[in-house]
Design a protein around this motif. Sequence first.
Motif, PDB file in Angstrom:
ATOM      1  N   VAL A  51       2.693   0.914  14.886  1.00  0.00           N
ATOM      2  CA  VAL A  51       4.583   0.747  15.244  1.00  0.00           C
ATOM      3  C   VAL A  51       4.392   0.792  13.571  1.00  0.00           C
ATOM      4  O   VAL A  51       3.425   1.060  12.711  1.00  0.00           O
ATOM      5  N   ARG A  52       6.043   1.761  13.479  1.00  0.00           N
ATOM      6  CA  ARG A  52       5.845   2.889  11.798  1.00  0.00           C
ATOM      7  C   ARG A  52       7.098   2.022  11.344  1.00  0.00           C
ATOM      8  O   ARG A  52       8.573   2.184  11.354  1.00  0.00           O
ATOM      9  N   GLY A  53       7.390   1.567  10.430  1.00  0.00           N
ATOM     10  CA  GLY A  53       8.586   1.046   9.161  1.00  0.00           C
ATOM     11  C   GLY A  53       9.575   0.235   9.726  1.00  0.00           C
ATOM     12  O   GLY A  53      10.560   0.081   9.545  1.00  0.00           O
ATOM     13  N   SER A  75      -3.025  13.270  -3.222  1.00  0.00           N
ATOM     14  CA  SER A  75      -2.799  12.139  -3.364  1.00  0.00           C
ATOM     15  C   SER A  75      -2.206  11.413  -2.269  1.00  0.00           C
ATOM     16  O   SER A  75      -1.925  10.566  -2.323  1.00  0.00           O
ATOM     17  N   ASP A  76      -1.397  11.831  -1.466  1.00  0.00           N
ATOM     18  CA  ASP A  76      -1.502  11.386  -0.184  1.00  0.00           C
ATOM     19  C   ASP A  76      -1.759  11.101   1.155  1.00  0.00           C
ATOM     20  O   ASP A  76      -2.589  12.447   1.686  1.00  0.00           O
ATOM     21  N   PHE A  77      -1.509  10.542   1.626  1.00  0.00           N
ATOM     22  CA  PHE A  77      -2.523   9.996   2.213  1.00  0.00           C
ATOM     23  C   PHE A  77      -2.497  10.240   3.933  1.00  0.00           C
ATOM     24  O   PHE A  77      -3.031  10.443   4.836  1.00  0.00           O
ATOM     25  N   ARG A  78      -1.055  11.164   3.936  1.00  0.00           N
ATOM     26  CA  ARG A  78      -0.802  11.723   5.314  1.00  0.00           C
ATOM     27  C   ARG A  78      -1.372  13.048   4.809  1.00  0.00           C
ATOM     28  O   ARG A  78      -2.058  13.697   6.212  1.00  0.00           O
ATOM     29  N   ASP A  79      -1.740  13.844   3.757  1.00  0.00           N
ATOM     30  CA  ASP A  79      -2.183  14.608   3.520  1.00  0.00           C
ATOM     31  C   ASP A  79      -3.431  14.561   3.882  1.00  0.00           C
ATOM     32  O   ASP A  79      -4.137  14.997   5.292  1.00  0.00           O
ATOM     33  N   ALA A 136       4.955  -1.457   1.665  1.00  0.00           N
ATOM     34  CA  ALA A 136       5.244  -0.024   1.521  1.00  0.00           C
ATOM     35  C   ALA A 136       5.084   1.229   1.808  1.00  0.00           C
ATOM     36  O   ALA A 136       4.286   1.370   3.266  1.00  0.00           O
ATOM     37  N   GLY A 137       5.121   2.466   1.907  1.00  0.00           N
ATOM     38  CA  GLY A 137       4.602   3.683   2.277  1.00  0.00           C
ATOM     39  C   GLY A 137       3.755   3.928   3.175  1.00  0.00           C
ATOM     40  O   GLY A 137       3.321   4.229   4.736  1.00  0.00           O
ATOM     41  N   LEU A 138       1.950   3.293   2.885  1.00  0.00           N
ATOM     42  CA  LEU A 138       0.429   3.155   3.784  1.00  0.00           C
ATOM     43  C   LEU A 138       0.811   2.919   4.406  1.00  0.00           C
ATOM     44  O   LEU A 138       0.905   2.123   5.742  1.00  0.00           O
ATOM     45  N   GLY A 139       1.872   0.792   4.325  1.00  0.00           N
ATOM     46  CA  GLY A 139       1.420   0.154   4.768  1.00  0.00           C
ATOM     47  C   GLY A 139       2.186   0.115   5.912  1.00  0.00           C
ATOM     48  O   GLY A 139       1.563  -1.009   7.003  1.00  0.00           O
ATOM     49  N   GLU A 140       3.462  -0.030   5.566  1.00  0.00           N
ATOM     50  CA  GLU A 140       4.223   0.144   6.600  1.00  0.00           C
ATOM     51  C   GLU A 140       4.103   1.312   7.834  1.00  0.00           C
ATOM     52  O   GLU A 140       4.736   1.474   9.039  1.00  0.00           O
ATOM     53  N   ASN A 141       3.263   2.579   7.516  1.00  0.00           N
ATOM     54  CA  ASN A 141       3.625   3.903   8.175  1.00  0.00           C
ATOM     55  C   ASN A 141       1.711   3.849   9.305  1.00  0.00           C
ATOM     56  O   ASN A 141       2.057   4.885   9.813  1.00  0.00           O
ATOM     57  N   SER A 142       0.781   3.806   8.133  1.00  0.00           N
ATOM     58  CA  SER A 142      -0.057   4.258   8.588  1.00  0.00           C
ATOM     59  C   SER A 142      -1.184   3.201  10.201  1.00  0.00           C
ATOM     60  O   SER A 142      -1.260   2.246   9.052  1.00  0.00           O
ATOM     61  N   LEU A 199       0.652  -1.134  -0.086  1.00  0.00           N
ATOM     62  CA  LEU A 199       0.067   0.253   0.340  1.00  0.00           C
ATOM     63  C   LEU A 199       0.933   1.355  -0.432  1.00  0.00           C
ATOM     64  O   LEU A 199       1.654   1.805   1.273  1.00  0.00           O
ATOM     65  N   GLY A 200       1.441   2.118  -0.986  1.00  0.00           N
ATOM     66  CA  GLY A 200       1.999   2.504  -1.275  1.00  0.00           C
ATOM     67  C   GLY A 200       1.190   4.256  -2.030  1.00  0.00           C
ATOM     68  O   GLY A 200      -0.242   4.214  -2.207  1.00  0.00           O
ATOM     69  N   ASN A 201       1.718   4.862  -3.195  1.00  0.00           N
ATOM     70  CA  ASN A 201       0.874   5.531  -3.790  1.00  0.00           C
ATOM     71  C   ASN A 201       0.078   4.761  -5.424  1.00  0.00           C
ATOM     72  O   ASN A 201      -0.635   5.294  -5.121  1.00  0.00           O
ATOM     73  N   GLY A 202       0.807   3.602  -5.020  1.00  0.00           N
ATOM     74  CA  GLY A 202       0.140   2.537  -6.427  1.00  0.00           C
ATOM     75  C   GLY A 202       0.500   1.899  -5.294  1.00  0.00           C
ATOM     76  O   GLY A 202       0.904   1.429  -4.024  1.00  0.00           O
TER      77      GLY A 202
HETATM   78  P1  ADP Z   1       5.838   4.295  -4.234  1.00  0.00           P
HETATM   79  O1  ADP Z   1       4.170   4.030  -4.350  1.00  0.00           O
HETATM   80  O2  ADP Z   1       5.610   6.268  -4.477  1.00  0.00           O
HETATM   81  O3  ADP Z   1       6.354   4.284  -4.023  1.00  0.00           O
HETATM   82  P2  ADP Z   1       5.628   4.899  -1.317  1.00  0.00           P
HETATM   83  O4  ADP Z   1       4.805   3.558  -0.977  1.00  0.00           O
HETATM   84  O5  ADP Z   1       6.957   5.371  -1.007  1.00  0.00           O
HETATM   85  O6  ADP Z   1       4.644   4.771  -2.531  1.00  0.00           O
HETATM   86  O7  ADP Z   1       3.764   5.476  -0.151  1.00  0.00           O
HETATM   87  C1  ADP Z   1       3.769   6.502  -0.172  1.00  0.00           C
HETATM   88  C2  ADP Z   1       2.425   6.412   0.266  1.00  0.00           C
HETATM   89  O8  ADP Z   1       2.415   6.091   1.532  1.00  0.00           O
HETATM   90  C3  ADP Z   1       1.907   8.451   0.543  1.00  0.00           C
HETATM   91  O9  ADP Z   1       0.698   8.520   0.049  1.00  0.00           O
HETATM   92  C4  ADP Z   1       2.223   8.730   1.387  1.00  0.00           C
HETATM   93  O10 ADP Z   1       1.426   9.169   2.147  1.00  0.00           O
HETATM   94  C5  ADP Z   1       2.296   7.038   2.336  1.00  0.00           C
HETATM   95  N1  ADP Z   1       2.890   7.580   4.007  1.00  0.00           N
HETATM   96  C6  ADP Z   1       3.822   7.468   4.259  1.00  0.00           C
HETATM   97  N2  ADP Z   1       4.105   7.885   5.842  1.00  0.00           N
HETATM   98  C7  ADP Z   1       3.024   7.517   5.778  1.00  0.00           C
HETATM   99  C8  ADP Z   1       2.529   7.918   7.615  1.00  0.00           C
HETATM  100  N3  ADP Z   1       3.230   8.130   8.192  1.00  0.00           N
HETATM  101  N4  ADP Z   1       1.597   7.367   7.635  1.00  0.00           N
HETATM  102  C9  ADP Z   1       0.142   7.822   6.549  1.00  0.00           C
HETATM  103  N5  ADP Z   1       0.567   7.409   5.610  1.00  0.00           N
HETATM  104  C10 ADP Z   1       1.937   7.403   5.527  1.00  0.00           C
END
Ligand code: ADP
Length: 396
Positions: free
Chosen positions: A360-362, A281-285, A329-335, A208-211
Amino acid sequence: MKVLVINCGSSSLKYQLFDMTDESVLAKGLVERIGIDGVLTHQPAGKDKVVIKNDIKNHSIAIKMVVDALISPEHGVIASMTEIGAVGHRVVHGAEEFASSVRITPAVMDALERCIEMAPLHNPPNILGINACAELMPGVSQVGVFDTAFHQTMPKKAYIYGLPYEAYEKYGVRRYGFHGTSHRFVSESVAEMMGKDLKDLKVITCHLGNGSSLAAVDHGKCVDTSMGFTPLEGLVMGTRSGDIDPAIVTFLMKKKNMSVDEADNYINKQSGVLGISGVSSDFRDIENAANEGNEHAQLALDIFAYNVHKYIGSYAAAMNGVDAIVFTAGLGENSITMREAICDGFEFIGAKLDKEANKVRGKAKEISTADSKVKIFVIPTNEELVIARDTKMLCK
Ligand code: ADP
């Protein structure tokens, strides 16, 4: 052996230099704005980051700058280019030509050219990167690692669409799936963390990331994945619609008088959680906006979580059960909140999230309760390491 891993995009290039004796990263970096102006950000391990601006007209110049940075007396990490034993490239689309990583040969290059039609935006820069390395480091072995390869084990019933069969036979229209290197890495890692053989497990991996995409990995083999002919299918993503009724596209083209390219842009770049929320498109926003009471932002998050939840349920059905669910991935690891929303209501498959452990994050961690029949994990992905390992294995 030292392995240089290259991931070439149309105007950017990411790299990592691995020392494969201990799989450590000696340096990594990013070249951006290739063909526009050009900037290299180079991070040697244990030293300060350096930013070098230069006129970077093409990928050959970008690769030359990367190698110069790696051997530089000030911020380099190797004495000369001859220390680079092999180069591994991320290649987006291998179609049905490649079910695993391969050493680059003239025949492989011909096959990569044939795959351009399937990935017109992604494969050409991958090919440019391979050619640039061949030019700069003649005689150094190169390997291609494909995003699609891991999914080549899917059975026909999972990859043939409900279209006239000629669409597959004549034009190669089928589900290919993407993020394969990541799904492979985290499925192998979860088996290790569970102290089991992957061949004895049913795993659902959620990148779970951008894609974003999911994969059902049954006894070590991918049997289904959510992305399809292109990375547009499946989950609602940052800017991509994911699954929709295909008739919507022609309906909106007529209503909005859109051209084919405009329609393509609409569903790939303006849709997804960006389109729903109108925020980003950024989940943090989007999470921040939802916390401040923005209803559309909350709706986008709810839709995303519901999508992933449903896919997990369907993959559990596809495999007649599941032993482990992995978030990466970004969202899966951090949200923390997104994982909690996705896992809410999984009692029926026997998966129970431990809300404390989930904070936990990352970091690689089990986040299910001790009595959960299905184990849930967070595992940071590492596609570069897979590319480096495959490269070493094929170039020994
Ligand atoms: P890509 O597909 O570009 O490789 P990433 O795996 O880096 O993407 O994931 C990017 C996504 O992860 C973004 O939408 C970002 O908002 C989300 N993300 C990263 N860190 C966090 C966080 N701490 N909380 C929520 N979403 C996060």
